[in-house]
Design a protein around this motif. Structure first.
Motif, mmCIF file in Angstrom:
data_model
loop_
_atom_site.group_PDB
_atom_site.id
_atom_site.type_symbol
_atom_site.label_atom_id
_atom_site.label_comp_id
_atom_site.label_asym_id
_atom_site.label_seq_id
_atom_site.Cartn_x
_atom_site.Cartn_y
_atom_site.Cartn_z
ATOM 1 N N PHE A 303 0.807 -1.218 0.000
ATOM 2 C CA PHE A 303 0.000 0.000 0.000
ATOM 3 C C PHE A 303 0.847 1.277 0.000
ATOM 4 O O PHE A 303 0.324 2.360 0.205
ATOM 5 N N GLY A 304 2.136 1.117 -0.267
ATOM 6 C CA GLY A 304 3.052 2.244 -0.153
ATOM 7 C C GLY A 304 2.706 3.442 -1.003
ATOM 8 O O GLY A 304 2.903 4.582 -0.598
ATOM 9 N N GLU A 305 2.177 3.168 -2.209
ATOM 10 C CA GLU A 305 1.924 4.278 -3.124
ATOM 11 C C GLU A 305 0.597 4.960 -2.812
ATOM 12 O O GLU A 305 0.285 5.997 -3.379
ATOM 13 N N ILE A 306 -0.165 4.357 -1.954
ATOM 14 C CA ILE A 306 -1.503 4.904 -1.701
ATOM 15 C C ILE A 306 -1.475 5.751 -0.436
ATOM 16 O O ILE A 306 -1.027 5.286 0.617
ATOM 17 N N GLN A 307 -1.934 6.972 -0.556
ATOM 18 C CA GLN A 307 -1.872 7.901 0.581
ATOM 19 C C GLN A 307 -2.614 7.360 1.795
ATOM 20 O O GLN A 307 -2.121 7.367 2.895
ATOM 21 N N ASP A 308 -3.829 6.901 1.547
ATOM 22 C CA ASP A 308 -4.658 6.473 2.667
ATOM 23 C C ASP A 308 -5.254 5.096 2.359
ATOM 24 O O ASP A 308 -6.310 4.987 1.745
ATOM 25 N N PRO A 309 -4.571 4.032 2.783
ATOM 26 C CA PRO A 309 -5.060 2.690 2.472
ATOM 27 C C PRO A 309 -6.484 2.443 2.973
ATOM 28 O O PRO A 309 -7.237 1.720 2.340
ATOM 29 N N LEU A 311 -8.937 4.534 3.055
ATOM 30 C CA LEU A 311 -9.879 5.120 2.090
ATOM 31 C C LEU A 311 -9.933 4.231 0.840
ATOM 32 O O LEU A 311 -11.003 3.940 0.312
ATOM 33 N N HIS A 312 -8.744 3.774 0.405
ATOM 34 C CA HIS A 312 -8.685 2.878 -0.756
ATOM 35 C C HIS A 312 -9.576 1.655 -0.518
ATOM 36 O O HIS A 312 -10.369 1.265 -1.367
ATOM 37 N N PHE A 317 -14.572 -1.433 -1.408
ATOM 38 C CA PHE A 317 -15.730 -2.047 -0.753
ATOM 39 C C PHE A 317 -17.027 -1.484 -1.341
ATOM 40 O O PHE A 317 -17.960 -2.211 -1.679
ATOM 41 N N MET A 318 -17.038 -0.141 -1.556
ATOM 42 C CA MET A 318 -18.240 0.512 -2.118
ATOM 43 C C MET A 318 -18.466 0.029 -3.547
ATOM 44 O O MET A 318 -19.573 -0.300 -3.935
ATOM 45 N N LYS A 319 -17.383 -0.038 -4.333
ATOM 46 C CA LYS A 319 -17.493 -0.485 -5.727
ATOM 47 C C LYS A 319 -18.022 -1.918 -5.772
ATOM 48 O O LYS A 319 -18.908 -2.250 -6.543
ATOM 49 N N TYR A 320 -17.461 -2.745 -4.893
ATOM 50 C CA TYR A 320 -17.773 -4.171 -4.875
ATOM 51 C C TYR A 320 -19.260 -4.397 -4.633
ATOM 52 O O TYR A 320 -19.917 -5.167 -5.310
#
Ligand SMILES: Cc1cc2nc3c(=O)[nH]c(=O)nc-3n(C[C@H](O)[C@H](O)[C@H](O)COP(=O)(O)O)c2cc1C
Length: 325
Positions: A303-309, A311-312, A317-320
């Motif tokens: 998750f290093g490249e993602i600012q806020d894991p 939120l990701h 979860f919402m998409k799913y």
């Protein structure tokens, strides 16, 4: 021996990232040399339970509560402490790969001194599987985490070999606890231990033990938290554990940031032959992607490249769920 799969976990140099998890797979020196020949990187011996150590080292105290003593002794396959130390010594005589002792514990008390004898017997490291089912309503959550920390600190103060903590996933803040464990002296963290699984027979109206082996679907939490912890705490040495069943699963864990993996169920189910196929699968995949070392692979997809894991994960979860009728 090919070097492409070499790795370091908890300060131990391994020829490859495959560690056989603590279990009956490693309970004799003969099994351990066979695992080494099959190509594993390290071995974790079956756990000795703190109750076994306590009963055998503090016989006088336990003599006062014979019922509790007998209950415990009837519930576990009693391994004498001398037998455990001999298993370490004999495995070390036969094997060149690291031999890691394991203690299943949940309290900070008299058993802890035994870690010195484990070190003297020649173990290359100690893994602490700290496990207790917390059911007391008046026990605050942080007191449970503090037990993890105090046990780690105490063991670390008694030995010079690496101390590994095998963590449960049932904590509210896994990243913070991992950080605290590292500060308490843990040289490596295993994400995650797998609890005994209860089940219920509705015909007999009885509780039973569930299936002892993991399923491949259990890898989801393993890779999620390997990924998050490795991104947030890049200095922590991680071994992923639970639900890892084939070489592709090992690659996933390394991509998420693990330095090694601990395997158990799949080796019970498919035998030692699987190990060679796993090493070959990893090597071929690395060559196909032009990776020259495992270190190049490690953490590439964490998750290093993602600012806020968090939120990701919420967005995934919402998409799913919102795309399903
Ligand atoms: C038969 C069996 C015995 C086990 N014994 C131990 C043990 O003594 N100590 C321990 O920490 N874990 C023990 N485990 C748990 C494994 O080391 C491992 O953490 C768990 O099975 C998850 O890995 P897996 O998905 O590869 O099976 C045991 C597992 C099995 C199936």
């Amino acid at each position: 021996m090919k070097k492409i799969l070499m790795t370091n976990f908890a300060g131990l140099n391994l020829i490859n990232p495959i560690i056989i998890g603590s279990s009956g797979l490693t309970n004799t020196p003969e099994k351990n040399i066979a695992l080494e020949k099959a190509g594993v990187g390290a071995i974790i011996l079956p756990s000795i339970f703190e109750e076994q150590i306590e009963i055998q080292t503090h016989r006088a105290i336990w003599a006062d509560c014979p019922n509790a003593r007998n209950y415990i002794l009837n519930s576990i396959n009693e391994m004498q402490l001398e037998d455990y130390l001999k298993l370490i010594q004999d495995s070390k005589k036969l094997c060149r790969i690291p031999i890691i002792a394991s203690i299943n514990c949940y309290r900070e008390n008299g058993w802890i001194d035994f870690v010195r004898q484990i070190e003297m017997a020649g173990a290359d490291a100690i893994e602490l599987n700290i496990f207790g089912l917390n059911t007391e309503i008046d026990q605050p959550a942080d007191s449970i985490e503090n037990i993890y920390l105090r046990i780690t600190q105490k063991v670390k103060s008694l030995v010079n070999i690496p101390v590994i903590v095998k963590m449960s996933k049932y904590f509210s803040h896994i990243v913070k606890l991992t950080d605290d464990l590292q500060k308490a002296g843990a040289d490596g963290i295993v994400l995650f231990s797998r609890f005994y699984q209860p089940d219920i027979d509705i015909h007999l109206m009885q509780t039973l033990s569930g299936y002892v082996f993991s399923s491949n679907s259990e890898i989801a939490d393993t890779i999620r938290w390997t990924s998050v912890v490795s991104a947030r705490l890049p200095d922590v040495s991680i071994a992923s554990c639970t639900g890892i069943h084939d070489w592709e699963d090992i690659v996933k864990c390394i991509l998420c940031g693990a330095s090694a993996v601990e395997l158990c169920s799949t080796v019970y189910q498919h035998g030692n032959e699987l190990i060679q196929a796993m090493n070959r699968g990893m090597e071929e995949w690395m060559s196909s992607k032009d990776f020259k070392s495992l270190e190049e692979v490690r953490g590439k997809l964490n998750f290093g490249e993602i600012q806020d894991p968090s939120l990701h994960e919420r967005i995934q979860f919402m998409k799913y769920f919102s795309n399903r009728d």
